[in-house]
Design a protein around this motif. Structure first.
Motif, PDB file in Angstrom:
ATOM      1  N   SER A 250       0.824  -1.207   0.000  1.00  0.00           N
ATOM      2  CA  SER A 250       0.000   0.000   0.000  1.00  0.00           C
ATOM      3  C   SER A 250       0.857   1.256   0.000  1.00  0.00           C
ATOM      4  O   SER A 250       0.516   2.266  -0.631  1.00  0.00           O
ATOM      5  N   TYR A 251       1.984   1.208   0.711  1.00  0.00           N
ATOM      6  CA  TYR A 251       2.918   2.349   0.683  1.00  0.00           C
ATOM      7  C   TYR A 251       3.440   2.556  -0.738  1.00  0.00           C
ATOM      8  O   TYR A 251       3.494   3.687  -1.238  1.00  0.00           O
ATOM      9  N   TYR A 252       3.828   1.461  -1.406  1.00  0.00           N
ATOM     10  CA  TYR A 252       4.294   1.575  -2.789  1.00  0.00           C
ATOM     11  C   TYR A 252       3.206   2.148  -3.690  1.00  0.00           C
ATOM     12  O   TYR A 252       3.474   2.954  -4.590  1.00  0.00           O
ATOM     13  N   THR A 253       1.963   1.730  -3.456  1.00  0.00           N
ATOM     14  CA  THR A 253       0.849   2.247  -4.241  1.00  0.00           C
ATOM     15  C   THR A 253       0.742   3.762  -4.080  1.00  0.00           C
ATOM     16  O   THR A 253       0.551   4.498  -5.053  1.00  0.00           O
ATOM     17  N   ASP A 254       0.867   4.236  -2.838  1.00  0.00           N
ATOM     18  CA  ASP A 254       0.809   5.679  -2.584  1.00  0.00           C
ATOM     19  C   ASP A 254       1.888   6.416  -3.371  1.00  0.00           C
ATOM     20  O   ASP A 254       1.650   7.494  -3.924  1.00  0.00           O
ATOM     21  N   GLU A 255       3.087   5.833  -3.412  1.00  0.00           N
ATOM     22  CA  GLU A 255       4.181   6.470  -4.140  1.00  0.00           C
ATOM     23  C   GLU A 255       3.906   6.487  -5.638  1.00  0.00           C
ATOM     24  O   GLU A 255       4.205   7.467  -6.332  1.00  0.00           O
ATOM     25  N   ALA A 256       3.332   5.405  -6.129  1.00  0.00           N
ATOM     26  CA  ALA A 256       2.983   5.359  -7.554  1.00  0.00           C
ATOM     27  C   ALA A 256       1.905   6.385  -7.879  1.00  0.00           C
ATOM     28  O   ALA A 256       1.966   7.062  -8.918  1.00  0.00           O
ATOM     29  N   VAL A 257       0.913   6.505  -7.005  1.00  0.00           N
ATOM     30  CA  VAL A 257      -0.139   7.504  -7.202  1.00  0.00           C
ATOM     31  C   VAL A 257       0.470   8.908  -7.238  1.00  0.00           C
ATOM     32  O   VAL A 257       0.117   9.746  -8.083  1.00  0.00           O
ATOM     33  N   ARG A 258       1.371   9.173  -6.303  1.00  0.00           N
ATOM     34  CA  ARG A 258       2.021  10.491  -6.266  1.00  0.00           C
ATOM     35  C   ARG A 258       2.738  10.781  -7.581  1.00  0.00           C
ATOM     36  O   ARG A 258       2.608  11.874  -8.155  1.00  0.00           O
ATOM     37  N   LEU A 259       3.494   9.800  -8.079  1.00  0.00           N
ATOM     38  CA  LEU A 259       4.210   9.990  -9.337  1.00  0.00           C
ATOM     39  C   LEU A 259       3.256  10.138 -10.508  1.00  0.00           C
ATOM     40  O   LEU A 259       3.469  10.957 -11.414  1.00  0.00           O
ATOM     41  N   GLY A 260       2.192   9.323 -10.505  1.00  0.00           N
ATOM     42  CA  GLY A 260       1.216   9.434 -11.580  1.00  0.00           C
ATOM     43  C   GLY A 260       0.599  10.820 -11.633  1.00  0.00           C
ATOM     44  O   GLY A 260       0.390  11.381 -12.719  1.00  0.00           O
ATOM     45  N   ASN A 261       0.336  11.407 -10.474  1.00  0.00           N
ATOM     46  CA  ASN A 261      -0.225  12.753 -10.419  1.00  0.00           C
ATOM     47  C   ASN A 261       0.773  13.812 -10.888  1.00  0.00           C
ATOM     48  O   ASN A 261       0.363  14.898 -11.320  1.00  0.00           O
ATOM     49  N   GLU A 262       2.056  13.507 -10.783  1.00  0.00           N
ATOM     50  CA  GLU A 262       3.073  14.416 -11.295  1.00  0.00           C
ATOM     51  C   GLU A 262       3.252  14.264 -12.809  1.00  0.00           C
ATOM     52  O   GLU A 262       3.540  15.233 -13.520  1.00  0.00           O
ATOM     53  N   ILE A 263       3.082  13.042 -13.299  1.00  0.00           N
ATOM     54  CA  ILE A 263       3.297  12.763 -14.726  1.00  0.00           C
ATOM     55  C   ILE A 263       2.146  13.291 -15.580  1.00  0.00           C
ATOM     56  O   ILE A 263       2.365  13.842 -16.669  1.00  0.00           O
ATOM     57  N   LYS A 264       0.936  13.132 -15.099  1.00  0.00           N
ATOM     58  CA  LYS A 264      -0.242  13.466 -15.909  1.00  0.00           C
ATOM     59  C   LYS A 264      -0.217  14.903 -16.436  1.00  0.00           C
ATOM     60  O   LYS A 264      -0.415  15.129 -17.654  1.00  0.00           O
TER      61      LYS A 264
END
Length: 395
Positions: A250-264
């Motif tokens: 779940s921690y990794y998921t949070d990090e992926a979400v954060r990056l996805g929000n930066e990439i979009k």
């Protein structure tokens, strides 16, 4: 005097005590006052042997010394009193302190049995002020907060973390004493009642308490990682707990979400707002750097959820539902990462056969040859999470 001395071997016969006050000043009496010093002598004799009446002997002894301490007929008694009054006072003081501590432990034990965490902490602090580092107390104060947190009571979370850290350090110190013996298996333990642990159990429990408090109560997943990771590597009790690995996932998921929000927004800017080749090249470079880390977090998520799935039980309907949901999430993230559905089981089998990646270390970006960035559809949310961080079942 010989008659008086023969009583000196008698032990204390009572546990009660009386508070000793400051003796009033007494005028020097006549050394011919045989009735006076005989009466005090008798009073001392009848009261010195019992703890409950020892304060009377102390007060009478001080009066005796002030009135008759320099008289020739009472010289033997005066010498004896000078040698023993301070010892008697120390015994009374020690008994008073013991009674006070016993009362504190009585309140402490009663609070544990009643499930009164607030009183456990209050009484525990009182005891530790008198007996710093008492292992039985710090074990309880470290452990009790977990039960309260699971119930939704986070009032004492910081106190629980602090005491759990102290208890953990104590348990990890090979020279520290575990003072109790559990009758069932003769194991050396510390703590009390349901919070009584062997050294190994204490290390496991306190490590978990600290991790749980940070993760679920303080909502600081990163602070919990070293504790959960340690348990996954060393604890026979916790390494088979799927929620431990799912929490890391779940921690990794949070990090992926954060990056996805930066990439979009970078992709949107590249596709719709960039006007020069230089600007497009720079945006493309930024996107690729973040995408490489994003892919790494996707694979870390798969690894962690895969380990949770591997150890998850399947015996009850609830366990089966949890395990099935894990697998569905794994399938969705796998498809997002590799753009295919087949091969997920083989990938998981290979990944989980290796040592678990240390979540405290930075992920290694995954750089792959890709098509033109303007067609990239990196999601701000890893597949299968429905816009939320992955659900982690708590114990």
């Amino acid at each position: 005097m010989n008659t008086f001395k023969k009583y000196l071997g008698y032990g204390m016969l009572a546990a009660a005590f009386l508070t000793v006050g400051t003796a009033d000043g007494y005028a020097q009496a006549s050394c011919d006052d045989v009735d006076g010093y005989t009466a005090l002598d008798a009073k001392i004799r009848e009261s010195y042997a019992k703890l409950a009446t020892l304060p009377v002997a102390i007060t009478s002894g001080k009066e005796f010394l002030e009135k008759y301490g320099t008289c020739e007929p009472t010289a033997g008694m005066a010498t004896y009193l000078k040698e023993n009054i301070q010892k008697w006072e120390a015994r009374v003081k020690e008994a008073g302190e013991k009674a006070e501590v016993d009362a504190m432990f009585g309140r402490f034990d009663a609070a544990i049995k009643a499930g009164n965490a607030a009183q456990v902490y209050t009484s525990g602090r009182e005891i530790l002020a008198k007996q710093p580092g008492n292992p039985n107390v710090i074990m309880v104060m470290g452990a009790v907060g977990l039960d309260e947190a699971i119930k939704g009571n986070a009032v004492n979370v910081d106190a629980s973390i602090a005491n759990a850290k102290t208890a953990l350090a104590y348990a990890k110190n090979p020279s520290s004493e575990f003072p109790k013996t559990r009758a069932s298996d003769k194991a050396k333990t510390a703590g009390a009642f349901q919070y009584e642990f062997s050294r190994e159990q204490a290390v496991d429990q306190m490590t978990y308490v600290i991790g749980y408090m940070h993760y679920y109560v303080k909502k600081d997943k990163k602070m919990a990682l070293p504790y959960f990771y340690e348990l996954s590597q060393s604890s026979e009790r916790f390494k088979g707990d799927p929620s431990l690995y799912a929490a890391v996932g779940s921690y990794y998921t949070d990090e992926a979400v954060r990056l996805g929000n930066e990439i979009k927004p970078l992709i949107e800017k590249l596709n719709n707002a960039a006007t020069t080749d230089e600007e497009k090249i720079e945006l493309d470079k930024q996107i690729k750097v973040k995408e490489a880390v994003y892919k790494a977090y996707e694979e870390r998520t798969l690894d962690a959820f895969g380990r949770a799935y591997k150890v998850a039980k399947n015996g009850t309907p609830e366990e089966k539902t949890y395990r099935d949901n894990l697998y569905k999430t794994i399938q969705a993230i796998y498809e997002s990462r590799f753009a295919k559905k087949d091969g997920v089981d083989a990938w998981l089998s290979t990944a989980t056969a290796k040592p678990m990646p240390n979540p405290l270390l930075e992920v290694t970006p995954i750089v792959e040859e890709t098509t033109t960035t303007t067609t990239t559809t990196t999601s701000a949310t890893p597949a299968g999470t429905n816009g939320k961080t992955a659900t982690v079942a708590k114990p």
